[in-house]
Design an enzyme around this catalytic site. Structure first.
Site, PDB file in Angstrom:
ATOM      1  CG  ASP A   1      -2.088   0.741   1.180  1.00 18.00           C
ATOM      2  OD1 ASP A   1      -2.516   1.724   0.139  1.00 18.00           O
ATOM      3  OD2 ASP A   1      -2.663   1.058   2.384  1.00 18.00           O
TER       4      ASP A   1
ATOM      5  CB  THR B   1       0.978 -13.206   3.037  1.00 16.61           C
ATOM      6  OG1 THR B   1       1.476 -11.985   2.099  1.00 16.61           O
ATOM      7  CG2 THR B   1      -0.002 -13.878   2.124  1.00 16.61           C
TER       8      THR B   1
ATOM      9  CE1 TYR C   1      -3.714  -5.088   7.085  1.00 14.55           C
ATOM     10  CE2 TYR C   1      -5.301  -6.024   6.205  1.00 14.55           C
ATOM     11  CZ  TYR C   1      -4.649  -4.848   7.095  1.00 14.55           C
ATOM     12  OH  TYR C   1      -5.424  -4.057   7.191  1.00 14.55           O
TER      13      TYR C   1
END
Length: 181
Positions: free
Chosen positions: A40, A126, A129
């Site tokens: 992100d 993965t 999170y």
């Protein structure tokens, strides 16, 4: 590694998703679409502020886990960024497998709805999170293969995996799956 699924292809590469010249890249977003770390953060840094501005304008309520939304890609080589929210791992007893499969499936639906013929995915959920990589790889590959078989689009799906260990896990998983082209 590359395989054919009917008229579609699926490949696995190690690399940087922000450098992909596909129609769309998939962002492992948080539910607030507020930017963050990992994939992100890299997408927002590479694409510039227009991506965040568009997510705030179009999706002020964010995006629920398992869903996906689309924006332009700013300064990235892709045309679009598909933002999807994978589940946080809580031991697998809170619907995580279904939510992870939904994140991949909805991303592909959004891609097809926006005439994307090529899509690049990271390994969703993965990183921060905490989803176990071997379990996540199996869900990711099964979901994408099933979608390509059923809908025969997009014509090219790519998993862009950040490191050699993740690539190796996806390759082993793909080799162990039974499917027909």
């Amino acid at each position: 590694m590359e395989i054919s699924i009917g008229s579609c292809k699926l490949d696995l590469v190690q690399g940087d998703i922000t450098q992909q010249s596909t129609d769309a890249i998939v962002n492992a977003a948080n539910s607030r679409l507020a930017g963050g770390g990992g994939v992100d953060g890299a997408i927002h840094r590479g694409g510039g502020p227009s991506i965040m501005a568009e997510t705030r304008e179009k999706y002020p309520q964010g995006c629920p886990t398992g869903e996906a939304v689309i924006t332009g890609a700013g300064q990235l080589p892709a045309r679009y960024v598909i933002h999807t929210v994978g589940p946080i791992w809580h031991g697998g007893q809170q619907g995580e497998p279904d939510l992870l499969a939904s994140a991949y499936h909805r991303s592909l639906e959004v891609a097809v709805d926006n005439n994307c013929q090529s899509v690049a995915f990271p390994s969703l959920s993965t990183g921060a999170y905490g989803y176990p990589l071997d379990l996540a790889a199996r869900i990711a590959l099964r979901t994408v293969i099933a979608f390509l078989q059923a809908y025969k689009q997009p014509t090219w799906a790519r998993f862009v995996l950040f490191d050699q260990g993740t690539l190796d896990t996806f390759v082993r998983t793909l080799e162990g799956l039974s499917w027909r082209s």
